[in-house]
Structure formats: C-alpha cells, structure tokens
Write a protein that holds these residues in place. Structure first.
Motif, PDB file in Angstrom:
ATOM      1  N   GLU A   1       0.863  -1.189   0.000  1.00 20.35           N
ATOM      2  CA  GLU A   1       0.000   0.000   0.000  1.00 20.35           C
ATOM      3  C   GLU A   1       0.893   1.231   0.000  1.00 20.35           C
ATOM      4  O   GLU A   1       1.677   1.425   0.923  1.00 20.35           O
ATOM      5  CB  GLU A   1      -0.897  -0.011   1.237  1.00 20.35           C
ATOM      6  CG  GLU A   1      -1.715   1.250   1.440  1.00 20.35           C
ATOM      7  CD  GLU A   1      -2.682   1.562   0.294  1.00 20.35           C
ATOM      8  OE1 GLU A   1      -3.515   0.708  -0.016  1.00 20.35           O
ATOM      9  OE2 GLU A   1      -2.558   2.649  -0.311  1.00 20.35           O
TER      10      GLU A   1
ATOM     11  N   ARG B   1       2.762  -8.501  -5.759  1.00 21.54           N
ATOM     12  CA  ARG B   1       2.839  -7.193  -5.126  1.00 21.54           C
ATOM     13  C   ARG B   1       3.798  -7.236  -3.938  1.00 21.54           C
ATOM     14  O   ARG B   1       3.823  -8.203  -3.190  1.00 21.54           O
ATOM     15  CB  ARG B   1       1.448  -6.767  -4.629  1.00 21.54           C
ATOM     16  CG  ARG B   1       0.585  -6.260  -5.765  1.00 21.54           C
ATOM     17  CD  ARG B   1       0.264  -4.790  -5.577  1.00 21.54           C
ATOM     18  NE  ARG B   1      -0.147  -4.175  -6.821  1.00 21.54           N
ATOM     19  CZ  ARG B   1      -1.223  -3.382  -6.951  1.00 21.54           C
ATOM     20  NH1 ARG B   1      -1.990  -3.139  -5.912  1.00 21.54           N
ATOM     21  NH2 ARG B   1      -1.498  -2.820  -8.111  1.00 21.54           N
TER      22      ARG B   1
ATOM     23  N   GLN C   1     -11.261  -6.919  -9.166  1.00 21.30           N
ATOM     24  CA  GLN C   1     -10.868  -6.398 -10.479  1.00 21.30           C
ATOM     25  C   GLN C   1     -11.384  -7.295 -11.603  1.00 21.30           C
ATOM     26  O   GLN C   1     -10.760  -7.404 -12.659  1.00 21.30           O
ATOM     27  CB  GLN C   1      -9.359  -6.192 -10.546  1.00 21.30           C
ATOM     28  CG  GLN C   1      -8.915  -5.068  -9.584  1.00 21.30           C
ATOM     29  CD  GLN C   1      -7.495  -4.625  -9.809  1.00 21.30           C
ATOM     30  OE1 GLN C   1      -6.589  -5.440 -10.022  1.00 21.30           O
ATOM     31  NE2 GLN C   1      -7.261  -3.324  -9.777  1.00 21.30           N
TER      32      GLN C   1
ATOM     33  N   ARG D   1     -12.372  -5.188  -0.799  1.00 21.17           N
ATOM     34  CA  ARG D   1     -11.021  -4.880  -1.261  1.00 21.17           C
ATOM     35  C   ARG D   1     -10.271  -6.166  -1.610  1.00 21.17           C
ATOM     36  O   ARG D   1     -10.295  -7.136  -0.853  1.00 21.17           O
ATOM     37  CB  ARG D   1     -10.276  -4.170  -0.138  1.00 21.17           C
ATOM     38  CG  ARG D   1      -8.860  -3.765  -0.485  1.00 21.17           C
ATOM     39  CD  ARG D   1      -8.240  -3.050   0.694  1.00 21.17           C
ATOM     40  NE  ARG D   1      -6.886  -2.616   0.422  1.00 21.17           N
ATOM     41  CZ  ARG D   1      -6.120  -1.983   1.295  1.00 21.17           C
ATOM     42  NH1 ARG D   1      -6.590  -1.719   2.499  1.00 21.17           N
ATOM     43  NH2 ARG D   1      -4.895  -1.614   0.994  1.00 21.17           N
TER      44      ARG D   1
ATOM     45  N   ALA E   1      -4.895  -5.277  -3.323  1.00 19.34           N
ATOM     46  CA  ALA E   1      -5.329  -3.999  -3.893  1.00 19.34           C
ATOM     47  C   ALA E   1      -4.968  -2.849  -2.978  1.00 19.34           C
ATOM     48  O   ALA E   1      -5.141  -2.935  -1.763  1.00 19.34           O
ATOM     49  CB  ALA E   1      -6.841  -4.016  -4.109  1.00 19.34           C
ATOM     50  N   THR E   2      -4.499  -1.767  -3.548  1.00 17.46           N
ATOM     51  CA  THR E   2      -4.299  -0.551  -2.772  1.00 17.46           C
ATOM     52  C   THR E   2      -5.661   0.123  -2.584  1.00 17.46           C
ATOM     53  O   THR E   2      -6.649  -0.229  -3.243  1.00 17.46           O
ATOM     54  CB  THR E   2      -3.381   0.434  -3.516  1.00 17.46           C
ATOM     55  OG1 THR E   2      -4.003   0.769  -4.757  1.00 17.46           O
ATOM     56  CG2 THR E   2      -2.019  -0.173  -3.803  1.00 17.46           C
ATOM     57  N   VAL E   3      -5.684   1.092  -1.703  1.00 19.25           N
ATOM     58  CA  VAL E   3      -6.909   1.868  -1.500  1.00 19.25           C
ATOM     59  C   VAL E   3      -7.303   2.539  -2.820  1.00 19.25           C
ATOM     60  O   VAL E   3      -8.482   2.608  -3.170  1.00 19.25           O
ATOM     61  CB  VAL E   3      -6.684   2.899  -0.368  1.00 19.25           C
ATOM     62  CG1 VAL E   3      -7.796   3.930  -0.345  1.00 19.25           C
ATOM     63  CG2 VAL E   3      -6.593   2.168   0.969  1.00 19.25           C
TER      64      VAL E   3
ATOM     65  N   ASP F   1      -6.716   1.397  -5.845  1.00 24.15           N
ATOM     66  CA  ASP F   1      -7.304   0.350  -6.699  1.00 24.15           C
ATOM     67  C   ASP F   1      -8.766   0.105  -6.327  1.00 24.15           C
ATOM     68  O   ASP F   1      -9.621  -0.085  -7.196  1.00 24.15           O
ATOM     69  CB  ASP F   1      -6.558  -0.991  -6.528  1.00 24.15           C
ATOM     70  CG  ASP F   1      -5.145  -0.988  -7.072  1.00 24.15           C
ATOM     71  OD1 ASP F   1      -4.836  -0.161  -7.939  1.00 24.15           O
ATOM     72  OD2 ASP F   1      -4.347  -1.831  -6.612  1.00 24.15           O
TER      73      ASP F   1
ATOM     74  N   MET G   1     -10.848   2.795  -7.629  1.00 16.41           N
ATOM     75  CA  MET G   1     -10.977   2.687  -9.090  1.00 16.41           C
ATOM     76  C   MET G   1     -12.015   1.619  -9.456  1.00 16.41           C
ATOM     77  O   MET G   1     -12.740   1.764 -10.445  1.00 16.41           O
ATOM     78  CB  MET G   1      -9.631   2.325  -9.722  1.00 16.41           C
ATOM     79  CG  MET G   1      -8.609   3.435  -9.688  1.00 16.41           C
ATOM     80  SD  MET G   1      -9.188   4.985 -10.414  1.00 16.41           S
ATOM     81  CE  MET G   1      -9.335   4.495 -12.140  1.00 16.41           C
TER      82      MET G   1
END
Lengths: 338, 338, 338, 338
Positions: free
Chosen positions: B243, C240, D189, D208, D212-214, D216, D219
């Motif tokens: 993150e 990641r 996604q 989430r 995934a980042t925040v 992502d 999005m």
C-alpha cells in the motif's frame, strides 16, 4: 523537488510556501495548472531541510526527483567498482563464489567443508562466529574462538574469509581476523554499525534487509562510503512476502536494478532467500544469468548435525554441480570465476 | 514437534530418523497413515538441536507445536504485566499516552511542546537524541546534549521520559538520563543491543520491526526478559506493505494477537505507522478500542520547522482533540489514562 | 492431517474431537506428549469435511500434510507435460517465446510488430483484444474485431496466437479465433472463468495472481484440469510487494518451486513483473537459466504511441538482442527454442 | 502530470517530448533546474493518452498529481453518501451490522442463525449461495436454491439480504433474490462483473482485493459508478502480508484513508481479515472507533459443522457481546446502529 499545492489552498498559504522555499535556500518555480498549482524547488534536494516541506500548510504532496544517494551512484562513478577481498576481485566481470557453513563449529568441521568448496571452485570462505538468532536460546556462535578458526582454515586453503559482525564493539576484532565484514539483513539499518565499518579498512558484504527497498540498500551503502570505506559489495538475499513455501522471496530484479543506478558490485544469496536446497541451484544459475557479481551459498557436509540453519545447506556434491552450472552460465554472459 | 516423512523415503531412512530423534534426547512416536508416515518428537522442542531435523534425509516437513518463547508467554504468567515508567503504570488497564517531538532540538522547543502535551493529558514525554536516519546526510540527533535537555524538560513537567537507544555502547548513557529505553523498528533484531538492555534496570519500549511477525516481536522481547529485565512494553508501529498511500501498514490485530499469548503490555504508534496526520487520530481511537495499553504520538508545535519527520507530527490542538477522544473510548472499554 | 489439542482442553473435549474425526470417516491416532496431545487424522484430508476440524472446541491448530491439488501434481504425473499451442510445443525442454504488443490496435500495427518478433525468433504471438484496465476510462481493447486481426496476422506469419479472456461469456468467442487462452493475474481466482475454460479444447496460459502463493496458482490450474482441459501453461509475472521501484516483484523461485511439485510447464513474464524495459532482458535470461519453459515479452515498435502499457514494451531491436541471449542460455541449460 | 527529463537527454529529445505533449492536447510548462529539467503537463491527466509519456525517449519519470477517480471522489461529492439496503441506511453515521453464516446450507440452519443475529441487533443478513473456493473439490454453494432460502429467511426476520455474485451471467439472478450484491476480494478487479453490476439497480458491497491498494479499490468502485449505479459500499477485509498468524492483515487505516478522499461508505470485515474468532471482537470495536460505517461478521451456531469457513465464525453468544461493545463505541464516536 516539486511541491503539489492543495486545490483549496489560499493565496496566503501559497505565498507562505514560496517564502519557506526561499528561506531554506532554494529557488521556487511556480506553475499554475488547470487543477493544481505546483512549485518546483530548485536546489539540492538532499539538504536535510528539504524534508520539512511536507509539513508546510497547503502542501499536498512532495515529489522527489533526485536519488538520495551520491557516492553509491552511477552518476558519481560511471565504471563498475571492483572490490578486492584478499586477492580475489569482485565486480567488473569477476564473480565472487562465497561458500561455507552457516556457523563455524570446529576446526576439523570447517577444514573439511573448506576443502570441498575450494576444490569445487569457491574463492571466498564464509562462516559465522557471531550469529544473529531469533531465539535467545539458540546457538549464538563461537565468538572470537570461531574467528581464529576461520582465519586458520582460510589460510590453510588459501581463501579469503568473510564473517558477520553484529555489534559496533566487535568491528576491530573482526577486522583483525577476517578479510571481509558481513553485515546481515537484520543489521542493514544498524547505522552505528555502518558508521563503524565506514572507518574500517576492510571490505564489507552488505546484505539487503528483509523489508528494505533497493533504495534503502543503497542508502545503507552510502553510510559506509560516506564514512570513508569505498569497498562495499551488496547482497540480495530475499525479502519478506506472503509466499509461505519459501523462507523469503528472492528479488532477482534487484541485480539489474542496482547495476543501473550504482557502480557497486552485487551478489546473490539463494540459501537464505529460499531456505530450500532444492531451489538453490536454479536460483544460483539465474543470479549469474541476471548479471550478478557472484553467489553466496551455504554448504555443509552433514547438514543434519549443523548447529545452525542445517536444513538450508547444500551438500558438497550438490555444490560441485552448482559450480559447474555457474561456470557454464558465466561464460554465456561474459563473466568468469577467477 | 512432528516430522512428516517423504512418501518415497526408504525404511532405512525412517530408521535413521528415529535414531536421530533418540540420539538428541527426544522420544519418537511413529504413526503410519495412508499417504504419509509421521513421527511425533516428544520432548522440549525449544532445544537448539531440534532445528536440525529438517536436514535429516527422508524428512519432508517439520511441524512445530509449541511457541518458541517462554518468559513472554501467558502460560508463564497469566496476569497482565504492569510496567512502571517513573511513576506511571502501563498495562492492566492503565494507558500510556506517550507524546513529544520526533527529535529533541532545543530546551525551549521541547519545553513548549511538553507543556502542551502534559496539559492535554500525556503522561510520558518522548524525544529522540540519537536518530536512526535512512540517509547519512540527514540530522542525526543532538546526542548526550539532547538526553540532558530531555531529562530537564521531563523533570520540569513532572513526566517520565523515553528516548531511543541504537548502539549497545550508549545503553548506560541513556539509562543515566532517561526513564525508559526505546528500541526502534530497525533495531528490533539487533540482538547485542537487546542483550545489553536485558542487563539494564530501566524498562524498554520495544517497537515491532517493519518485517517482523508478531512471533518475531515476542522473541525479541524474550531476549530482554531472558537477560533479566522484566519490564518490556511492546509497540505496534506498522509494517511494510504494497500500500503506497501510507508510510507503513498498521497491524492493529497485533494488539489482541499479542494479548492472547503474552502478558506484556502493548501500545500503538499511529504516527510512524501511517506517516499522515489526517489518519493518526482515527488510528489512536481504534488502538484504544482494540485494547491497546496506550498510544505513542509525535507532536510538534511547528512541524514545518522540525528537523526530523515534521510532516507526520500532530499540532498541539490536534493532540488535545485526540486525547479527548481517547478518554471517551478508554472509558467505553474499561481502561483509563492516569 | 494433525490436530494439536489445547493444553487446557478437558478430557471431554478430547473425546468429542475423536468422535468428530470418526464421524467424518477418518481414523484418529492419539499421541500424548509432554506438553501437548496431538491427534493424527488418517484418511484423505482433501475431503471438504476436513476443513471443519479447526472449529471443534479444544483444537488449537490444524496441521496439513498433503498438498491440496492432485491432477496438477508430480505425484499424479511424473513426466513433464508438453503442451501444444498450434504446432508449437511448450515444456519438456521446448521454450515458448511469446511476444507482441500489449493490445491489438490495428492490422498494420500488429502485422509490423509480428514481422519483427517472428524474425527475431518468437514462436507465439500475443496481443490483447479484451483489456483489464484499472480505470474505466482507459482503452478497453478492440473486442472481437481485435481477435480477428490477431488471427489474420498470426496466420500471415505462421504463428499461433494467445489472447486474454476475462469473462466466461467470451470463452467460446475467444476459442474460435485464438490458439490459446490467457487468464490474467486479476482473474486467476475467477473460478467461473476457470470452469468455463476447463470445458474448452484449447490450451490456457494461466498467470499468477498478484497476491497468489504458488499453491494458490496450482489450485487454480487444478480447476481447469478438473474440468477436463489438460493443457495448462503457468506464468509467473510478479507479485505485489513493498518495493516501489518495480511494478511488481518477480518471484523467479516459483519456477523450480512449481517444477518440483507439478508436471505443468511454467513460463515467465518479465514485462509485467518489472514494468521496466531496462530490467526485462536480464530477467528473461534469468528465467531461462532458472529452468523456465519460456518467456513472455511485450514488444512494440513505437511504445510512445501504444494505447496500453507502452512504457514497459521492448523495441524490436531490444527483442532481437534478448532472443540472442536467450538462445545462448537455453543451450547452456539444455533447452531450445524450436 | 510532471515529466522528469533524464540528465543525459539531448535537446532534440526534449524538443520531441514537448512536441508529443502538444500533439496529445496538453500544454507543456518547462522548468530547468540545476540537476534536472522537468516539464509540467497541463490538462486532464486522466485522458488515456497520458499513459504513454513514460515511453517517450528522454523521459525518466512520470509523476502524477491528480487522483485517477472522479465519481468516487470527495471533490465530486462533498457529503457522505448514504446507501439504502432495503430499508436500512448505511453511511452518514448509520452503521451496517452485517451478519450471518459463510454459506447458506439449509432453511432451518439459516433461519436459526438469522434469529440469533437479528435479536442481537444485526440489520443485514448475509449468506453465500455461490462460493469462491480455492479448491475445485470444496463445497461450491447451493446456487439458486440458496438464493431463495436467503430471501425467505430475510423476509421472515425482516432483514435485507446480501450475497456474493461471482459471474456476470448471475447478476440478474442475484438481483432478483437479494437486496445487495457482494463482490468478493478475488473479483474486485473482475471488470466485466463490475460493468454488469454498474447496470443493475441494487447496491453493491465491494470488498477490497487481497493485493489492492486503496486507490485500486476506489478505481473499482469507479467502474460501478461510471456504469450508472451510485450505490457502492466499500469493505476492508484484510490484505496479504508476511504475517502468518492471521489469515490476512486488516488495514484499518483504509477507513479514514477512504473517507478523506471519497464520499462512499466503508465497512470492515474482521472475520475474513483475521480468520480468528479470538481477534474478531477487538477488530470490530476498532473498526467502529476508526469511523467505519459498519461491520461484517460471520456467525454460525455450530461452526464445527459449517460447510465453509467454520473455524472463523463467531458463536451467537459471542456476537451478542460484540454487538453490545459496538453500540457502546458507536455512541462514543457519534454513530448509531438503527
């Protein structure tokens, strides 16, 4: 450095940001876009004061442009550094093949292993006398006695020796007996230790921390270089990840990544990275193919009796095979084991 | 401990495994399943020799059953430890509210901040005199001079003080001036430092390393406890993750996770975890709600002029609001700020 | 499977655990150690019911012994699978060299790139018609029109073609035009898609998810195999991590790791793994040296005009050089590009 | 957007960069610093073409200034969104308390659990009919039959129901029976699924992804919003990390992080995040204290017989206690469970 201004910043805040930029000895360059105002900060962003811009009211983001290291950078020195460990050259096409047991356990034990790895083609002998162990109840190494054994066995087999140093108070002792310091992953950001080694006159093998970025690794190298010791060899040894079938995750891309931005040699340690003898040979081959300046492998003739990390050691026969493979690949990529 | 035998292991290999188990002083308990043979190893698996089973031919996996720490465990001590820092109690329902600037910069500066945080309700003053900085070119702290200022300001405001120690050679110096050692994330596995602190007579705030598991953290606490110092307060301060919008990822589940298996107090540092003042108050509230024994927050009255980590500091007013929220939540979960 | 019993479990709880083991059709094997009682559960631990033991009161831990996949395992099939993509063999020493642009943009554009990569030695052409984009506002691919162009260009250059499928409703359409499906990282655990491909008669290139373990990847392959489609080629493309100088972290150890436990071929995609053209060639070499069954590279003759992922594409000249290196390394490790 | 030019770029390259900037409809703003030239790109950097600058020769870095999402942003809508799930409001101080078993297994079973959670104060009932399972051999859910049971039980207890949808082909079926879609972490996604839900008229609980980042996550929400469906509730449920004592790492800072940049509600799922009933209550409390708009918890009256994820479910009594704690904390932070 670029300061991105918040969309709701007042004109007074923007004026104050500009004032701070000038106050700290930089030149501001203001650019008003459709959605954001940005302020270029012209001057050496490595100055300590530059850190503080993120706290100035109205600043949303600080974007850095320059790399924060100097002496370790390719811009500072274009040509690959070649570091001498005893008579062995590391870097510039010369591969370091560092091998030996995790810990020094006895003269006889180390002598036997050294005989095997030397014959197979290793050119630097490793062995720990001070061991960083997760548990206070685990074997902590033989200390000075181990250093002497390492020296004696290295001399007998005509191999320079590398061993870990964990405490700034041990630096001069280790320098006395070994040809190269090793700074382990857990101490990569032990800055007092790095400063002490920066004062020493022996090269250092600096291992990447388990959660260190490539930039962090180069910054730690910068500590040693800034202290006056130019002989740093980096070592990629895996980082922590969610993958639970290997001890760590080997980040081989760190090899070309480092080489693009630094002149320092970098070797790879697949033993600690994977913790699995079945994966070590493939990763040693991959390291050489990726352009690494050497490989660091744990070898033990009787892993089941090793006092530390036995399960990840290769047997001497496995190391012989690994060396044959490494030589083949080295010649395919234009490198050599001296 | 349980040894899982490879499906293709020979009877001779199995016999050898059993022999090794007995040789090292354990009792084997063999169980032949449909697909695998497993061997229970009865005895204290914390013995150093137990590590070597993974290297015995025929062994596919070693499964551990016991926790590797003893003195830090709930099994060793059922009741919550309450650690005294000066006159302040930490643990057992008493919250440590540790606040202050990242670094000590001057008497006046620290005095002003201390006045603010004391009034807001903080009960321990923090401030760094030795700073671990990624860059050798960044401000490294005021050293002993900073320790004296910290002492003086703490005394003036009647607050015990905590400060970081990075080098085993500084332990006695820091012990002289401070009420509590802090071991930073980068030094959580600096075992020589932990051993030195194990010999000291002041409590220690031990921060979780950026890639340390909860078990690793407890093992590092075990080093201090095993050295004879029973006064360890743990600190969750975020770990590295993918993150990229926060400095680290705060692992708040570490709080109940630690409390389930250890009697040691654990506090939370949302400042270093997030690096973002806009997230710190919510994470401080969450920490207290999760059962943490306190919160550690950086406060600066002029973050834009702080020599270190300014952008992550709260302003005094923000800290006042945070303390109000913390008190409300503390009372909802049955804890208190003395 | 092994159940570790809590130290404070009552005899009644232990009796209940044993009862549940028998009730679900397993045989219990009880072993009382000094510190813990453990219960071996004899029978096929892949049965769905086996999951529930963790919830039985008194059970502290469930330790798994067997791998959860069958058809994908080396135990199921000793010899390496060789998958045919059109006329091209992948696996068993035959390297897949998959190259092409990120997205199909026009016949002329793809034709030009295909000419380059074919001449350099690529044997499978790639190009996306359906693009998984993080942003709904980004170019989403040409759809069926793109599939037709891909087919035509593949035929013209006598290369089989691979393209991504994202939606179970597209499987038959993609099967009509392409020689091989690609399942992207974001869909590795899109189980409905995997089931649909399990029913198809074309091979699939299954990419590792960004947070998938090697075991997760093999479990997803198992979905396809269990559906009746035996032609799965795995692809390591990075996961990641906290390292922020590369797009993902390439886990090359996944190559020997997969090969040790599965018969399926595995190739490596250094383009998506690193996102940096300066690192791709070194990682392609490393992949082949590590024993990968091929390499997947994005190539574009004008990256700055590519509608998707241009910055990570190699130029045709760079790909020519990469192919030369790969051939050299392939011959050093006993593999070949047909 | 800002383009940082390489120090060794030629004037011709710089001129070409400027040309491309203008060609793509942006205005360039050149700033020559001491060490680097930078070019501000003025215009909407969310245009697809903006991606390609990284591939233009001479460009070293592309720095983004704007957030890539629009409809999900606080700038687009200042006030908190309040999403209606049946008659229940979520957001703006109204907490969603979502509870129920992992999977729907039978009318009687669900009815019993629903009775418990309703009485304790839950306001939305959950239960899976389509289950994403890592193994093809695990229980995959009851399908449509399960949806009907969920509807019936929800109606009987006057609770709106939420259930997972994994395949775009199931969207209309799920919409028929449920009050809210759930998109699981593995499908965050799955863009075709998101597009399909964007066309639907029921709200969605978007979890989430594990890596995934925040950004992502936001999005993916943008996909649904851009499709025309404004009713998105986000859910933090932990991400993958190296910590091996919890199933995932709960990133609670995502709560204030999302709230700072988006108007969408966000709830927290401590069940999947930790996988450990002993940690769930503390994390539920922390979530509410951090400002989350609700909590999502798995509850089962007989976890040891649950067909899916039994070991992580709370018992009804534990849930009663959790609800009491949540109410206390909610009132301390000014929120409420309707």
């Amino acid at each position: 450095m670029i300061l991105v201004i918040r969309p709701d910043a007042t004109e007074a805040q923007i004026a104050h940001v500009i004032e701070r930029v000038e106050e700290l000895g930089f030149r501001p360059h203001v650019s008003r876009g459709e959605q954001r105002t940005i302020i270029g900060v012209i001057g050496d962003e490595r100055k300590p004061q530059a850190e503080t811009f993120g706290a100035v009211p109205g600043v949303e983001q600080v974007l850095h442009i320059l790399k924060p290291f100097k002496l370790a950078s390719r811009e500072f020195q274009k040509a690959d550094s070649v570091v001498r460990v005893g008579k062995v050259r590391v870097g510039g096409g010369h591969l370091a093949m560092v091998a030996g047991p995790c810990a020094v356990e006895s003269f006889e034990g180390l002598d036997c292993i050294a005989g095997h790895v030397k014959k197979a083609g290793a050119n630097i002998l490793r062995g720990g006398a001070f061991k960083p162990r997760t548990s206070p109840y685990a074997f902590q190494g033989m200390g000075e006695e181990g250093l002497k054994i390492l020296r004696d066995v290295g001399d007998k087999h005509d191999m320079p020796v590398v061993t870990e140093v964990m405490d700034p108070r041990q630096v001069s002792l280790v320098e006395k007996w070994a040809d190269m310091f090793q700074v382990g992953a857990r101490n990569m950001q032990n800055f007092d230790l790095l400063k002490e080694i920066g004062q020493a006159r022996k090269p250092v093998l600096l291992k990447r921390g388990m959660s260190a970025t490539v930039k962090d690794l180069l910054m730690s190298a910068e500590y040693v270089l800034a202290g006056g010791n130019p002989d740093v060899v980096l070592c990629e040894r895996g980082v922590r990840s969610f993958e639970d079938s290997t001890r760590n995750m080997l980040d081989l891309s760190a090899v070309p990544n480092v080489k693009g931005q630094s002149h320092l040699p970098i070797i790879v340690d697949p033993s600690h990275a994977t913790g699995r003898p079945d994966l070590i040979p493939a990763m040693a081959r991959a390291a050489v193919a990726a352009g690494a300046d050497g490989v660091h492998v744990e070898v033990h003739d009787c892993p089941e009796k090793a006092l530390s990390d036995g399960p990840q050691a290769l047997l001497p026969d496995q190391f012989v095979k690994l060396m044959q493979d490494v030589r083949k690949l080295a010649s395919a990529v234009g490198a050599q084991v001296d």
